[in-house]
Design a protein around this motif. Structure first.
Motif, PDB file in Angstrom:
ATOM      1  N   VAL A  32      30.383 -17.485  63.349  1.00 13.66           N
ATOM      2  CA  VAL A  32      31.527 -18.286  62.736  1.00 13.66           C
ATOM      3  C   VAL A  32      32.554 -17.380  62.500  1.00 13.66           C
ATOM      4  CG1 VAL A  32      32.575 -19.867  61.099  1.00 13.66           C
ATOM      5  CG2 VAL A  32      30.058 -20.026  62.119  1.00 13.66           C
ATOM      6  N   VAL A  33      33.763 -17.359  62.999  1.00 11.12           N
ATOM      7  CA  VAL A  33      34.824 -16.630  62.550  1.00 11.12           C
ATOM      8  C   VAL A  33      35.528 -17.250  61.235  1.00 11.12           C
ATOM      9  CG1 VAL A  33      36.971 -15.492  63.561  1.00 11.12           C
ATOM     10  CG2 VAL A  33      35.329 -15.778  64.837  1.00 11.12           C
ATOM     11  N   GLY A  34      35.577 -16.525  60.411  1.00 10.03           N
ATOM     12  CA  GLY A  34      36.238 -16.840  59.270  1.00 10.03           C
ATOM     13  C   GLY A  34      36.296 -15.740  57.909  1.00 10.03           C
ATOM     14  N   ASP A  35      36.965 -16.059  57.001  1.00  7.53           N
ATOM     15  CA  ASP A  35      37.291 -15.134  56.007  1.00  7.53           C
ATOM     16  C   ASP A  35      36.235 -15.412  54.731  1.00  7.53           C
ATOM     17  OD1 ASP A  35      38.196 -13.503  54.039  1.00  7.53           O
ATOM     18  OD2 ASP A  35      40.009 -14.675  53.551  1.00  7.53           O
ATOM     19  N   PHE A  36      35.222 -14.516  54.812  1.00  7.55           N
ATOM     20  CA  PHE A  36      34.266 -14.560  53.743  1.00  7.55           C
ATOM     21  C   PHE A  36      34.715 -14.361  52.198  1.00  7.55           C
ATOM     22  CE2 PHE A  36      33.290 -10.450  56.234  1.00  7.55           C
ATOM     23  CZ  PHE A  36      33.870  -9.572  55.386  1.00  7.55           C
ATOM     24  N   ALA A  37      35.913 -13.993  52.152  1.00  8.50           N
ATOM     25  CA  ALA A  37      36.243 -13.783  50.759  1.00  8.50           C
ATOM     26  C   ALA A  37      37.099 -15.431  50.221  1.00  8.50           C
ATOM     27  CB  ALA A  37      37.486 -13.188  50.613  1.00  8.50           C
ATOM     28  N   ASP A  38      36.941 -16.256  51.438  1.00  7.15           N
ATOM     29  CA  ASP A  38      37.460 -17.500  50.984  1.00  7.15           C
ATOM     30  C   ASP A  38      36.640 -18.752  50.524  1.00  7.15           C
ATOM     31  OD1 ASP A  38      39.870 -19.593  51.281  1.00  7.15           O
ATOM     32  OD2 ASP A  38      38.459 -20.647  52.459  1.00  7.15           O
ATOM     33  N   ALA A  39      36.536 -19.282  49.579  1.00  6.95           N
ATOM     34  CA  ALA A  39      35.546 -19.941  48.730  1.00  6.95           C
ATOM     35  C   ALA A  39      35.163 -21.323  49.836  1.00  6.95           C
ATOM     36  CB  ALA A  39      35.918 -20.412  47.539  1.00  6.95           C
ATOM     37  N   ALA A  40      36.238 -22.096  50.221  1.00  3.34           N
ATOM     38  CA  ALA A  40      36.154 -23.070  51.208  1.00  3.34           C
ATOM     39  C   ALA A  40      35.165 -22.748  52.298  1.00  3.34           C
ATOM     40  CB  ALA A  40      37.517 -23.816  51.482  1.00  3.34           C
ATOM     41  N   THR A  41      35.538 -21.557  52.847  1.00  6.75           N
ATOM     42  CA  THR A  41      35.173 -21.097  54.477  1.00  6.75           C
ATOM     43  C   THR A  41      33.565 -20.569  54.020  1.00  6.75           C
ATOM     44  OG1 THR A  41      37.274 -20.097  55.199  1.00  6.75           O
ATOM     45  CG2 THR A  41      35.146 -19.322  55.891  1.00  6.75           C
ATOM     46  N   VAL A  42      33.347 -20.006  52.925  1.00  9.43           N
ATOM     47  CA  VAL A  42      31.810 -19.671  52.494  1.00  9.43           C
ATOM     48  C   VAL A  42      31.129 -21.030  52.313  1.00  9.43           C
ATOM     49  CG1 VAL A  42      30.516 -18.522  50.836  1.00  9.43           C
ATOM     50  CG2 VAL A  42      32.246 -17.442  51.646  1.00  9.43           C
ATOM     51  N   ARG A  43      31.765 -21.999  51.673  1.00 12.35           N
ATOM     52  CA  ARG A  43      30.981 -23.092  51.282  1.00 12.35           C
ATOM     53  C   ARG A  43      30.596 -23.728  52.686  1.00 12.35           C
ATOM     54  NH1 ARG A  43      34.126 -24.713  47.645  1.00 12.35           N
ATOM     55  NH2 ARG A  43      35.487 -26.284  48.923  1.00 12.35           N
ATOM     56  N   ALA A  44      31.574 -24.121  53.547  1.00 13.06           N
ATOM     57  CA  ALA A  44      31.443 -24.711  54.736  1.00 13.06           C
ATOM     58  C   ALA A  44      30.217 -24.075  55.657  1.00 13.06           C
ATOM     59  CB  ALA A  44      32.842 -24.881  55.410  1.00 13.06           C
ATOM     60  N   PHE A  45      30.473 -22.552  55.597  1.00 13.92           N
ATOM     61  CA  PHE A  45      29.695 -21.685  56.527  1.00 13.92           C
ATOM     62  C   PHE A  45      28.073 -22.008  56.110  1.00 13.92           C
ATOM     63  CE2 PHE A  45      27.147 -17.774  56.454  1.00 13.92           C
ATOM     64  CZ  PHE A  45      27.030 -17.682  57.917  1.00 13.92           C
ATOM     65  N   GLY A  46      27.892 -22.240  54.782  1.00 16.16           N
ATOM     66  CA  GLY A  46      26.626 -22.180  54.188  1.00 16.16           C
ATOM     67  C   GLY A  46      25.783 -23.314  54.014  1.00 16.16           C
ATOM     68  N   ALA A  47      26.840 -24.355  54.431  1.00 11.96           N
ATOM     69  CA  ALA A  47      25.979 -25.787  54.291  1.00 11.96           C
ATOM     70  C   ALA A  47      25.110 -26.035  55.314  1.00 11.96           C
ATOM     71  CB  ALA A  47      27.236 -26.698  54.309  1.00 11.96           C
ATOM     72  N   HIS A  58      32.076  -8.058  49.227  1.00  8.13           N
ATOM     73  CA  HIS A  58      33.276  -9.001  48.992  1.00  8.13           C
ATOM     74  C   HIS A  58      33.248 -10.353  49.686  1.00  8.13           C
ATOM     75  CE1 HIS A  58      34.307  -4.764  48.158  1.00  8.13           C
ATOM     76  NE2 HIS A  58      34.399  -4.314  49.144  1.00  8.13           N
ATOM     77  N   VAL A  59      32.495 -10.975  48.947  1.00  5.33           N
ATOM     78  CA  VAL A  59      32.272 -12.456  49.543  1.00  5.33           C
ATOM     79  C   VAL A  59      32.688 -13.419  48.318  1.00  5.33           C
ATOM     80  CG1 VAL A  59      30.524 -14.209  50.227  1.00  5.33           C
ATOM     81  CG2 VAL A  59      30.469 -11.585  50.964  1.00  5.33           C
ATOM     82  N   SER A  60      33.308 -14.530  48.640  1.00  6.47           N
ATOM     83  CA  SER A  60      33.461 -15.294  47.335  1.00  6.47           C
ATOM     84  C   SER A  60      32.423 -15.896  46.839  1.00  6.47           C
ATOM     85  CB  SER A  60      34.333 -16.724  47.894  1.00  6.47           C
ATOM     86  OG  SER A  60      34.433 -17.594  46.877  1.00  6.47           O
ATOM     87  N   VAL A  61      32.476 -15.416  45.444  1.00  3.89           N
ATOM     88  CA  VAL A  61      31.573 -15.562  44.259  1.00  3.89           C
ATOM     89  C   VAL A  61      31.790 -17.188  44.143  1.00  3.89           C
ATOM     90  CG1 VAL A  61      30.869 -15.578  41.959  1.00  3.89           C
ATOM     91  CG2 VAL A  61      31.004 -13.419  43.364  1.00  3.89           C
ATOM     92  N   THR A  62      32.772 -17.840  44.103  1.00  7.72           N
ATOM     93  CA  THR A  62      32.986 -19.287  43.942  1.00  7.72           C
ATOM     94  C   THR A  62      32.379 -20.069  45.198  1.00  7.72           C
ATOM     95  OG1 THR A  62      35.219 -18.933  42.795  1.00  7.72           O
ATOM     96  CG2 THR A  62      34.925 -21.109  43.657  1.00  7.72           C
ATOM     97  N   GLY A  63      32.607 -19.572  46.217  1.00  5.86           N
ATOM     98  CA  GLY A  63      32.012 -20.302  47.369  1.00  5.86           C
ATOM     99  C   GLY A  63      30.245 -20.181  47.256  1.00  5.86           C
ATOM    100  N   LEU A  64      29.804 -19.082  46.994  1.00  7.47           N
ATOM    101  CA  LEU A  64      28.427 -18.839  46.823  1.00  7.47           C
ATOM    102  C   LEU A  64      27.696 -19.823  45.693  1.00  7.47           C
ATOM    103  CD1 LEU A  64      28.028 -15.033  47.303  1.00  7.47           C
ATOM    104  CD2 LEU A  64      27.485 -16.817  49.035  1.00  7.47           C
ATOM    105  N   ARG A  65      28.264 -19.798  44.619  1.00 10.68           N
ATOM    106  CA  ARG A  65      28.164 -20.639  43.430  1.00 10.68           C
ATOM    107  C   ARG A  65      27.909 -22.090  44.034  1.00 10.68           C
ATOM    108  NH1 ARG A  65      30.943 -17.593  39.295  1.00 10.68           N
ATOM    109  NH2 ARG A  65      29.168 -16.136  38.273  1.00 10.68           N
ATOM    110  N   ALA A  66      29.034 -22.677  44.715  1.00 13.18           N
ATOM    111  CA  ALA A  66      29.004 -23.820  45.213  1.00 13.18           C
ATOM    112  C   ALA A  66      27.857 -24.203  45.956  1.00 13.18           C
ATOM    113  CB  ALA A  66      30.367 -24.382  46.073  1.00 13.18           C
ATOM    114  N   LEU A  67      27.396 -23.338  46.713  1.00  8.32           N
ATOM    115  CA  LEU A  67      26.158 -23.433  47.885  1.00  8.32           C
ATOM    116  C   LEU A  67      25.054 -23.563  46.854  1.00  8.32           C
ATOM    117  CD1 LEU A  67      27.079 -20.839  50.765  1.00  8.32           C
ATOM    118  CD2 LEU A  67      27.046 -23.460  50.811  1.00  8.32           C
ATOM    119  N   GLN A  68      24.988 -22.536  46.065  1.00  7.28           N
ATOM    120  CA  GLN A  68      23.684 -22.732  45.235  1.00  7.28           C
ATOM    121  C   GLN A  68      23.655 -23.809  44.373  1.00  7.28           C
ATOM    122  OE1 GLN A  68      23.835 -20.121  41.657  1.00  7.28           O
ATOM    123  NE2 GLN A  68      22.132 -18.869  42.474  1.00  7.28           N
TER     124      GLN A  68
END
Length: 367
Positions: A32-47, A58-68
């Motif tokens: 997946v091509v995307g910005d791992f510093a962007d919370a929405a991108t990280v959240r969508a990627f990990g779903a 340098h990965v969005s902590v906010t996105g990772l917390r949403a996945l958690q």
């Protein structure tokens, strides 16, 4: 390299990277091509993933917390990653957990830093480190005297006292989901004084068994304090008077563990996967003394499509393994790969690795 290790297990891998030509794109199940510093991108990627882990801080902590919060296992924990992303918070963490580290002071601006040094001139020489965004030696500046303050970073930073270091050491630990921690043997790292990049390492480090035991104990204690799952590489200073100080940590596969691919019964990549997948940790015992050299873009090699010279000559040497990362472009000092040499003694391995470094040149076409 983490994807390569995953190929040996019943695991499907999905990779997120902003570069459509990222090397991992060739060896994962889904890219997946995307910005791992962007919370929405990280959240969508990990779903839909069972486990999400990182290869860079340098990965969005906010996105990772949403996945958690959505039930995805996230390793390292977002709480630990948030501390590690900020070198100032890292240093404060060491102090709060009674982990020895070099003296430090925090500054928001260059002017604030200069004012503090003016009042405390004995602080220099020192190193200034950006609190956020540093990587592979970037974001570090040596301040030998007051005149150097004119070129200091004008951003939130850590001013760290220069340590009289006899050696720079590293210990790669792995913590399993049940809290078990296993450490690889201590290695010695050699840094380029200008780029602050690791240029080579020797494994095991040429230190006494007592010092090795103390370094391992400090690394394990640091790993336990963070309480995260997966690898934690702990960089240490061994001072000239024999003290050990924690320098920095990385919650991921690390340059100081690349030699384990050839030199140990389990590699750091296999170990990280075991940890985050809830599998038993592997045997970290070395099979042979080893040395590693980073293969960097030649200082005078230009910026452009990468050409590798001397590969066949290096591979002809017994005990040598070369790992080129498949980055399509090179530039001076860019990390393009590494080589490992194994031998009967660390000194022999180190000499062999130096021969490889002299043979291989990575440069843009025409340089």
């Amino acid at each position: 390299m983490l994807c390569q290790a995953a190929l040996d297990l019943p695991v499907r891998t999905r990779v997120l990277d902003p570069d459509p030509h990222a090397p991992a794109a060739r060896c994962c199940d889904e890219f997946v091509v995307g910005d791992f510093a962007d919370a929405a991108t990280v959240r969508a990627f990990g779903a839909g993933c069972d486990v999400v882990t990182i290869e860079i801080e340098h990965v969005s902590v906010t996105g990772l917390r949403a996945l958690q919060a959505a039930g995805v296992a996230v390793y390292p924990s977002p709480d630990a990653l948030e501390i590690i992303q900020d070198k100032g918070a890292q240093k404060a963490f060491y102090r709060a957990h009674h982990l020895p580290t070099a003296d430090f002071w925090l500054a928001e601006t260059r002017a604030e830093l200069a004012a503090y040094v003016t009042e405390n001139p004995a602080l220099l020489p020192a190193f200034q480190k950006l609190r956020r965004g540093g990587y592979d030696g970037n974001g570090v500046r040596h301040l030998p005297d007051a005149a150097a303050l004119a070129t200091a970073f004008d951003a939130p930073s850590v001013l760290e006292a220069r340590v009289d270091a006899a050696l720079e050491l590293a210990v790669v630990c792995a913590r399993a989901t049940d809290g078990t921690i296993r450490a690889f043997p201590v290695v010695e790292m050699v840094f380029d004084p200008h780029t602050h990049l690791v240029t080579a390492l020797a494994a095991p480090a040429a230190i006494s068994p007592e010092t090795a035991a103390r370094a391992t104990e400090l690394a394990v204690r640091t790993c336990a304090a963070f309480g995260t799952v997966g690898l934690l590489a702990v960089e240490l200073f061994l001072t000239t008077d024999g003290a050990l100080l924690v320098n920095e940590v990385a919650p991921r596969p690390h340059n100081s563990g690349h030699h384990t691919m050839e030199a140990n019964y389990v590699s750091q990549f296999q170990q990280h996967l075991r940890a985050v997948l809830g599998l038993p940790l592997g045997d970290t015992t070395p099979r042979a003394p080893a040395a590693m050299v980073n293969l960097l873009g030649a200082p005078d090699g230009g910026d452009g499509p990468a050409t590798v010279h001397g590969l066949a000559e290096a591979l002809a040497l017994p005990g040598v393994a070369v790992h080129l990362y498949g980055k399509t472009r090179t530039r001076p000092h860019r990390k393009m790969g590494h080589a490992t040499a194994v031998a009967t003694t660390t000194a022999e391995a180190t000499a062999l690795a130096a021969r490889v470094a002299a043979l291989i040149r990575i440069a843009a076409a025409g340089f």
